[in-house]
Structures are given as C-alpha cells and as structure tokens.
Scaffold this motif. Structure first.
Motif, PDB file in Angstrom:
ATOM      1  N   PRO A   1       9.498  12.757  10.245  1.00  0.00           N
ATOM      2  CA  PRO A   1       8.606  13.920  10.259  1.00  0.00           C
ATOM      3  C   PRO A   1       7.387  13.713  11.149  1.00  0.00           C
ATOM      4  O   PRO A   1       6.857  12.593  11.254  1.00  0.00           O
ATOM      5  CB  PRO A   1       8.190  14.067   8.786  1.00  0.00           C
TER       6      PRO A   1
ATOM      7  N   SER B   1       6.795  12.928   4.321  1.00  0.00           N
ATOM      8  CA  SER B   1       5.821  12.039   4.957  1.00  0.00           C
ATOM      9  C   SER B   1       5.044  11.218   3.944  1.00  0.00           C
ATOM     10  O   SER B   1       4.139  10.461   4.312  1.00  0.00           O
ATOM     11  CB  SER B   1       4.846  12.864   5.808  1.00  0.00           C
TER      12      SER B   1
ATOM     13  N   GLU C   1       8.183  18.873   4.918  1.00  0.00           N
ATOM     14  CA  GLU C   1       7.712  17.851   5.865  1.00  0.00           C
ATOM     15  C   GLU C   1       6.612  16.996   5.246  1.00  0.00           C
ATOM     16  O   GLU C   1       6.605  15.767   5.401  1.00  0.00           O
ATOM     17  CB  GLU C   1       7.188  18.512   7.144  1.00  0.00           C
TER      18      GLU C   1
END
Length: 287
Positions: free
Chosen positions: A139, A47, A43
């Motif tokens: 995310p 990002s 994640e």
C-alpha cells in the motif's frame, strides 16, 4: 514510533460530480459494488493503521452509516441464509476503530486536519484523502510509513503529473536522494505551468510528525481563502526535514470524471463476476 492513527478528510463538497453529489458524498460513489471510501480504509488497515478519524461535514452522514452496524439488513440476510453476504456486511462494521469529527465550515484541507489535533495527541499520523484509490501490492501509505520509520521525518507521496495539470496539485521542488526519494525544498499550491518548480505533484497520501498541527495553526488563509496544507508544509520545512516519496502503484483520482470511469473499467476487468462480460462489451464496441 509506529504509525497507528490516520486522518481521512471527507468534508469536501464534491462539486465536480454535481448533481450526483448534491445528496450523496463523492466518497460514496461506487466502484462496482464498493464505495471509493471503502478502498481508502482498506489501504489504511493494510498499512497497519488501527485508529481512523474521519473529518466530515454536512451531508456526509451516509459514510457513518456505511461503517456502522446494520441490524435490519443483517437480520434479513440471516433469514435468507445468505451467510457469505452477511459476513461481508458484518466485516465492514468491524474493520477498524473509527471516530468522526465534523468540520463546521469548509476552510480547507489544513483546517480539516487540524480538527483532529486532540485525538492525534502529539503522535505521528497518516493522512489519506478520501477520493484517491491507489492500487499496489504494498500500500502507498505503508511505503510512506516505512520511509518515516527509516528517517523519522514527515513524508509526502508524489508522482509526475502532466505539466498542463500543475494547477491541480501542490508541486514540489526537491533535492533527489535517489530515483524515488527527495528532500523537500519547496512546495507550491496549484501553480500555473510556467510558474511550477517541477512536474512532480503531491497526491492524497501523507505521513506527518505531530508538529504539523502547530504549523497549521500558524498558517494564514491562502489560495481560495482556505487554510492550505501546502502552506503548512512549507512552515514545517523550516523546522525539520520533509521527504517526498515517489510511490509505486496505480492511482485513480476518483474525484475526476474520466479517472472515475477508468477505475470502474479496470476494477470490472479484475472482478470475476464482471470481467468476461466487460471484455466482450469492449470488443463489441470496436473502438
């Protein structure tokens, strides 16, 4: 400013999963064939994060080993001509730049984040707790980063929680800007339901301006005689606006036994290798 650094605290004792976590970090508990912490790192990378600082503690060495090279295993897979598995193992050790800082004693989440102060170097940064998996096309951390880039202020992820579970969260009081964004007015650590200012709780994702570090340094020990991040957030709120963002996505608190099992079932139902057999098994249970 771009957010390129993330702090991932993984120094907790994992007492909710004893005795398994007596010799195994809770973040290394597997969801099918990948540990929880792998999803958290994925994640962060998705990002836009390229620099991760793990805050570790005793008995957390296996997390370092997991993200390190594994020459013996790689050699074995090479000899077996298992190129697909070999690439997967090599990709794990080259996912992102990773650094490790040890929290010498468990003094709370705020103290854990503070140990990364020198590495953060007065830059804004993200915090991802190591036992929350959040599934969404965009995310959760990226959602917070986008809000930070729009307003230039710290943003914490929140969601509605059952009133009877407010004692497990930092609960916010906020002024609604729209259906998903609040200006933070207060945050209370683990209040009783009758004392909670709302049923909107902070979960394990944050984006902070660097001033949070000074606020942590000023924070006295609170609940559990620990340096509570919520207390530091309250101090930061006195200096600058803080936003609470109701993220979109499905969250699994894998530090909770029921949520952990739910995560395994849901991920198994999406896994090509396991989905049909798991569907059959659920049908056979005739629940």
């Amino acid at each position: 400013m771009e957010i390129k650094k993330a702090v991932i605290p993984v120094a907790g004792m994992g007492t909710r999963f004893l005795p398994a976590t007596k010799s195994m970090p809770k973040e290394m508990l597997p969801i099918i064939d990948k540990p929880v912490i792998h999803y958290v790192v994925e994640e962060a990378i998705a990002s836009g994060i390229d620099d991760i600082i793990f805050i570790t503690g005793r008995s957390k060495r296996s997390i370092e080993d997991y993200f390190d090279d594994s020459p013996e295993l790689e050699s074995h897979l090479h000899q077996k001509n298992n190129d697909k598995m070999l690439k997967m193992i090599q990709d794990i050790s080259s996912m992102v730049d990773i650094h490790y800082i040890r929290q010498k004693e468990p003094r709370g989440l705020g103290d854990a984040i503070l140990t990364a102060k020198k590495h953060i170097n007065d830059e804004p940064f993200a915090v991802l707790l190591g036992d929350d998996i959040i599934v969404n096309k965009k995310p959760c951390t990226k959602q917070l980063i986008d809000n930070f880039q729009k307003y230039g202020r710290s943003t914490i992820a929140v969601e509605e929680v059952p009133l009877e579970k407010t004692g497990s969260y930092g609960i916010i009081k906020g002024k609604a800007m729209d259906d998903s964004l609040y200006i933070l007015e207060d945050i209370v650590e683990k209040p009783k339901p009758e004392d909670a200012p709302s049923n909107i709780g902070a979960i394990g994702r944050y984006v902070f301006t660097p001033e949070i570090m000074e606020c942590i340094q000023k924070t006295a020990a609170g609940v559990g005689n620990e340096i509570q991040l919520t207390d530091s957030i309250r101090l930061l709120k006195e200096e600058q606006k803080i936003y609470a963002y109701k993220f979109t996505g499905k969250r699994y608190d894998t530090g909770d036994k029921v949520e952990y099992v739910k995560a395994i079932i849901d991920f198994a139902l999406k896994n090509e290798e396991t989905m049909e057999q798991i569907k059959e098994h659920i049908t056979d249970l005739n629940l």
